[in-house]
Scaffold this motif. Structure first.
Motif, PDB file in Angstrom:
ATOM      1  N   THR A  65      -6.205  33.405  44.369  1.00  0.00           N
ATOM      2  CA  THR A  65      -6.369  33.515  45.822  1.00  0.00           C
ATOM      3  C   THR A  65      -5.776  34.850  46.235  1.00  0.00           C
ATOM      4  O   THR A  65      -4.558  35.068  46.121  1.00  0.00           O
ATOM      5  N   HIS A  66      -6.621  35.772  46.697  1.00  0.00           N
ATOM      6  CA  HIS A  66      -6.174  37.140  46.941  1.00  0.00           C
ATOM      7  C   HIS A  66      -5.428  37.297  48.257  1.00  0.00           C
ATOM      8  O   HIS A  66      -4.652  38.236  48.413  1.00  0.00           O
ATOM      9  N   TYR A  67      -5.673  36.405  49.215  1.00  0.00           N
ATOM     10  CA  TYR A  67      -5.062  36.572  50.536  1.00  0.00           C
ATOM     11  C   TYR A  67      -4.327  35.310  50.957  1.00  0.00           C
ATOM     12  O   TYR A  67      -4.553  34.756  52.042  1.00  0.00           O
ATOM     13  N   ALA A  68      -3.425  34.858  50.091  1.00  0.00           N
ATOM     14  CA  ALA A  68      -2.577  33.730  50.462  1.00  0.00           C
ATOM     15  C   ALA A  68      -1.565  34.191  51.511  1.00  0.00           C
ATOM     16  O   ALA A  68      -1.031  35.302  51.424  1.00  0.00           O
ATOM     17  N   GLN A  69      -1.288  33.308  52.497  1.00  0.00           N
ATOM     18  CA  GLN A  69      -0.468  33.698  53.647  1.00  0.00           C
ATOM     19  C   GLN A  69       0.739  32.771  53.766  1.00  0.00           C
ATOM     20  O   GLN A  69       0.601  31.587  54.105  1.00  0.00           O
TER      21      GLN A  69
ATOM     22  N   THR B 154       0.191  39.150  53.437  1.00  0.00           N
ATOM     23  CA  THR B 154      -0.489  38.340  52.437  1.00  0.00           C
ATOM     24  C   THR B 154      -0.048  38.720  51.034  1.00  0.00           C
ATOM     25  O   THR B 154       0.401  39.837  50.775  1.00  0.00           O
TER      26      THR B 154
ATOM     27  N   GLN C 228      -0.916  37.603  46.587  1.00  0.00           N
ATOM     28  CA  GLN C 228      -1.855  36.995  45.645  1.00  0.00           C
ATOM     29  C   GLN C 228      -1.205  35.782  45.004  1.00  0.00           C
ATOM     30  O   GLN C 228      -0.043  35.838  44.584  1.00  0.00           O
TER      31      GLN C 228
ATOM     32  N   ASP D  14      -6.820  30.479  51.125  1.00  0.00           N
ATOM     33  CA  ASP D  14      -7.994  31.020  51.810  1.00  0.00           C
ATOM     34  C   ASP D  14      -8.789  29.950  52.545  1.00  0.00           C
ATOM     35  O   ASP D  14      -9.391  30.217  53.600  1.00  0.00           O
ATOM     36  N   ASP D  15      -8.830  28.715  52.003  1.00  0.00           N
ATOM     37  CA  ASP D  15      -9.609  27.653  52.640  1.00  0.00           C
ATOM     38  C   ASP D  15      -8.830  26.892  53.703  1.00  0.00           C
ATOM     39  O   ASP D  15      -9.284  25.871  54.223  1.00  0.00           O
TER      40      ASP D  15
END
Length: 926
Positions: free
Chosen positions: A627-631, A638, A640, A699-700
């Motif tokens: 997941t490249h843009y985990a927050q 963000t 990874q 991301d989801d």
């Protein structure tokens, strides 16, 4: 009198003459081939740099806008006349001639013409309209379209009659790619907005294929051959529209004055790659600077317009190449200077050996009234007859084998070899026979006390060498790695300018000189100390071998200097090559994360991992979901997040040595979402969150709670400063699906991997990344020259060792023959010769190890191998520094000992097979 002497000497000693000729020929070949090879890879590196940059950066563009032209011209007639092909053609010819030899230009790829600087909106229906926006076009009237294009359809545009600013219809051609992407056909009429009157109708009469689309004619402005998509500025929708070029006939250029496109005249000067040479880099840089803002630009303004401006990135390309060249040059010079020193010492030793063999003859000549000048002249004549033709033969072989653009440097190198070979014997003879004497005094290393003159000379050399080494070390330590940018020698941060480069290159020689002088002085001390205790031993071999070791000639500085320099150069070279290989391998591993990597922006098919496992060369496959843009929920930027199988991923981390950890450290212990997932984090993330649990949004939109249990700077799955790695069994189903496959194995088949992975995936292979770092003529050429220089130095070291042993061979043979008459067995004779030569071999080996270690320690703070090792100036592998390679340090030294012992044993065996009478007579004669 000299000619009969030379003929007699060559007839009586043909073997010695042939050996000298072979030595000089090989040395002259290597000396002449070196500058030719350096020029060759330097030229290839410069051309590759220009080719990689592309014509868009390397072409020099001169332009003069119509606004400035209006101030110079008298009315519309003057403006139109200035845009006509005749005026541009004459000024273009003047520009091509003005650069001269300083900047070779390619007339075929250089171009001139008129273009509109503003893109004109063409609202005609039928044209391609992404996001419902009409395309825009630039009108270009460039010379030579018929010579650089092939008609695909229709005919080339023409400009019948006299075209003026009032002309409302012109003809144009478009490239095949422009026609396809913008849906233009032969016969299409495009209406370009007019300045005040009706639009300018541009009728497309032909579609053309560029003959050389990557050359400067088409690629200095890529819009001529390929339209591009541009985004509307400040548009939140990021709407796009096409921008293309309409290729008008040169005679139709005045019609652009009737459009709001602000036309300008331009001249594009393309460098001729075949005429550019690396050794001309300062002159090229100066010429480009002059054409950008100097005397050449003033000449260009005289030929075109006082308002002409220049634009090019060629100076940046040349500067990048110069930085790489400056970083690699000192490293290559280290091997070259070391090998050159060893070769020079071997030539001097060959002359010294010949003088020693003929000592009785020359002493007799002096005793009978021969002058030093007469003896030296005859010796010079007999060596010149052999050395000069041999050097010429070596030079011819180098010119034929390597070739090059500067044969003068090769001639100078071969001439230097011939001069040294010719002077070695006369100089040695003059030094040995200054005084007339019949009996030669003993020169045993253990008994002879060095003269005051020799002591002063040695102390002077020692002081100079120590001063140079201290200066180099001071610069290296004071400047440090941060001083690379301002040093003038990129990659050698503590070295500034040419003097610093020479210090770097001479460091092994200087350290070898210091070690040779010190070791020769210290060598007699243990021999004197062991002489008396050895005399009490019962056996004869031990005391006799020790006594024989002390009878070694006192003039052992040259052989020891040759061996120490060769060993230092070999160890230094091996450490450089080993460091380069390790850095490249590390960079490839960091770039791929495994031996191969299959990546997709979306989740990979479920059965792909099993198909990849069956590819030849693949041993294991590790699925990873990234997941490249985990927050994180605390509002931090963000990061990874990688979901992995802990056991397999731990094995992969150990295999790649990228942050290894225990196989159970990341295993999730509870059900998904009930407990915090153990996580491996980068130092930046760990410093911010510590070991407390925190939530991360994927991301989801799903949330997971993680807790950092491991901290690693690097990990195979993801790169960068901020990342997390967790057990993917604890992630939601969407985030757990693998997006990458990390492959381990012995040479995975890249082609088969790409075929199995299919379209929409990216396959990166470690071996290809590794090869990419060496895919540079400058780097690969420098490595080849470096390796050849180190190998040649090793060969000359062996030759120096052979010459040293050959010098004492007759005396040893006579000694064994005498001792055999006294009852010495063959086995005792072998042990005697081996033990006699062992102290000198150990001295050279131990001294070589210490000298090489010292030279590497001395130079390591100021040597950066990154430029030689890696294709990119910035790499995740970091700065590649010079480190001691134990194999390169020990193997050459042990080889010296083994070779010395082997030669001594072989001589004892060969002498044992021959009769004693002949050896005794030979010994008596001596």
């Amino acid at each position: 009198m000299a000619a009969p002497w030379v003929r007699t000497r060559l007839r009586t000693a043909p073997g010695a003459a042939a050996a000298l000729a072979l030595l000089v020929a090989v040395t002259a070949f290597l000396a002449a081939a070196l500058p030719l090879a350096v020029d060759r890879y330097d030229d290839a590196g410069l051309r590759r740099a220009l080719d990689t940059a592309g014509p868009e950066r390397t072409t020099v563009s001169l332009f003069a806008s119509v606004t400035d032209l209006a101030a110079e011209s008298e009315g519309w007639d003057g403006l139109e006349a200035a845009l006509r092909p005749e005026a541009l053609r004459d000024s273009h010819a003047t520009l091509l001639a003005s650069a001269g030899r300083s900047l070779p230009l390619d007339p075929e790829q250089s171009s001139h013409g008129v273009r509109t600087t503003e893109e004109l909106v063409v609202p005609d229906p039928g044209l391609s309209r992404p996001d419902a926006l009409p395309p825009r076009f630039s009108l270009v009237a460039q010379n030579g379209l018929a010579d650089h294009a092939r008609l695909r359809a229709g005919r080339l545009p023409e400009a019948p009659g006299t075209v003026t600013a009032a002309t409302r219809t012109v003809e144009a051609a478009v490239s095949t790619e422009t026609a396809r992407k913008l849906r233009i056909e032969v016969g299409s009429v495009l209406h370009v907005p007019g300045l005040r009157d009706a639009p300018l109708a541009v009728r497309v009469t032909g579609v053309v294929d560029p003959l050389a689309p990557r050359e400067a004619y088409w690629s200095a402005d890529p819009l001529l051959r390929s339209p591009r998509l541009e985004t509307v500025p400040d548009d939140p929708q990021r709407s796009q529209y096409w921008v293309g070029a309409l290729l008008l006939a040169p005679g139709a250029a005045p019609a652009m004055l009737g459009t709001p496109g602000f036309p300008e005249r331009y001249w594009r000067l393309a460098p001729a790659a075949s005429g550019l040479h690396g050794h001309d880099l300062p002159r090229l840089t100066s010429a480009v600077a002059s054409l950008a803002s100097g005397p050449l630009l003033r000449q260009a303004r005289t030929a075109t317009s006082p308002a002409t401006e220049s634009d090019t990135a060629l100076d940046d390309v040349l500067a990048e190449h110069a930085r790489l060249r400056s970083a690699i040059g000192p490293l290559v010079a280290v091997a070259v200077f070391g090998t050159g020193t060893v070769a020079a010492v071997v030539l001097l030793m060959a002359g010294g050996l010949a003088a020693d063999r003929r000592r009785a003859e020359l002493a007799l000549l002096r005793a009978r009234g021969g002058s030093l000048r007469g003896v030296a002249g005859r010796l010079l004549g007999e060596t010149a007859v052999v050395a000069v033709p041999a050097a010429g033969l070596g030079l011819a072989a180098a010119l034929r084998t390597v070739g090059g653009t500067r044969p003068s440097h090769a001639v100078a190198a071969a001439a230097a070899v011939a001069l040294l070979a010719c002077a070695a014997l006369p100089l040695r003879a003059v030094a040995a026979h200054r005084a007339v004497r019949v009996h030669t005094p003993r020169e045993d290393v253990a008994s002879v006390r060095p003269s005051r003159r020799r002591t002063v000379a040695e102390l002077t050399l020692l002081a100079l060498a120590v001063g140079a080494v201290v200066a180099l070390r001071t610069r290296g330590v004071s400047d440090g790695p941060e001083g690379a940018e301002g040093s003038g020698t990129a990659g050698a941060p503590g070295v500034s300018g040419a003097s610093g480069d020479h210090l770097v290159a001479l460091a092994p020689v200087l350290v070898g000189m210091i070690a040779a002088l010190v070791l020769v002085r210290l060598y007699p001390l243990p021999l004197r100390g062991l002489a008396r205790p050895a005399g009490r031993l019962r056996g004869v071999v031990g005391p006799l071998s020790l006594a024989r070791a002390g009878r070694t000639s006192g003039s052992a500085v040259l052989p020891l200097l040759a061996l120490l320099t060769a060993l230092t150069t070999a160890a230094f070279g091996g450490s450089v090559l080993s460091g380069v290989a390790d850095t490249r391998d590390r960079a490839a591993v960091l770039a791929v994360g495994a031996d191969a990597r299959v990546t997709s922006p979306q989740a990979l098919p479920s059965g792909l991992a099993d198909r990849v496992r069956r590819v030849p060369g693949v041993r294991e496959v590790t699925p990873v979901g990234i997941t490249h843009y985990a927050q994180p929920l605390d509002g931090r930027t963000t990061l990874q997040l990688a979901g992995v199988d802990p056991a397999g991923y731990a094995a992969l981390a150990r295999h790649t040595d990228l942050g290894p950890f225990g196989r159970d450290a990341l295993r999730a212990t509870g059900a998904s979402g009930s407990d915090a997932l153990p996580a491996l984090a980068s130092p930046a993330v760990a410093d911010h969150y510590g070991t407390r649990p925190f939530a991360v949004r994927l991301d989801d939109g799903a949330l997971v709670t993680v807790r950092i249990v491991l901290v690693r700077e690097r990990t195979p799955a993801v790169a960068g400063q901020e990342f997390l790695v967790v057990d993917r069994s604890g992630l939601p189903a969407g985030a757990a699906r693998p997006t990458s496959l990390l492959v381990t194995g012995d040479h995975p088949d890249a082609a088969e991997l790409r075929r199995v992975a299919g379209s929409g995936t990216q396959v990166r292979v470690r071996a290809e990344e590794l090869a990419g770092h060496a895919d540079s003529p400058l780097r690969s050429g420098a490595e080849r020259v470096y390796t050849a220089a180190v190998a040649a130095g090793a060969g000359y070291a062996v030759l120096a060792l052979l010459l040293t042993l050959l010098r004492a061979a007759p005396e040893r043979a006579a000694l064994l023959a005498r001792l055999r008459t006294m009852g010495l067995t063959r086995a005792q004779g072998r042990r005697l010769l081996v033990l006699e030569s062992l102290p000198q071999a150990l001295l050279a080996a131990v001294g070589g190890i210490l000298t090489a270690w010292s030279a590497i320690r001395l130079l390591s703070p100021g040597i950066d191998l990154t430029a030689l090792a890696l294709a990119a100036s910035s790499s995740p592998a970091g700065r590649a520094t010079l480190r001691t390679d134990p194999v390169s340090l020990l193997v050459p030294a042990l080889a010296v000992v083994a070779l010395t012992v082997g030669i001594a044993a072989a001589q004892a065996w060969w002498t044992g097979r021959r009769g004693s009478v002949r050896e005794l007579r030979a010994g008596d004669a001596r």
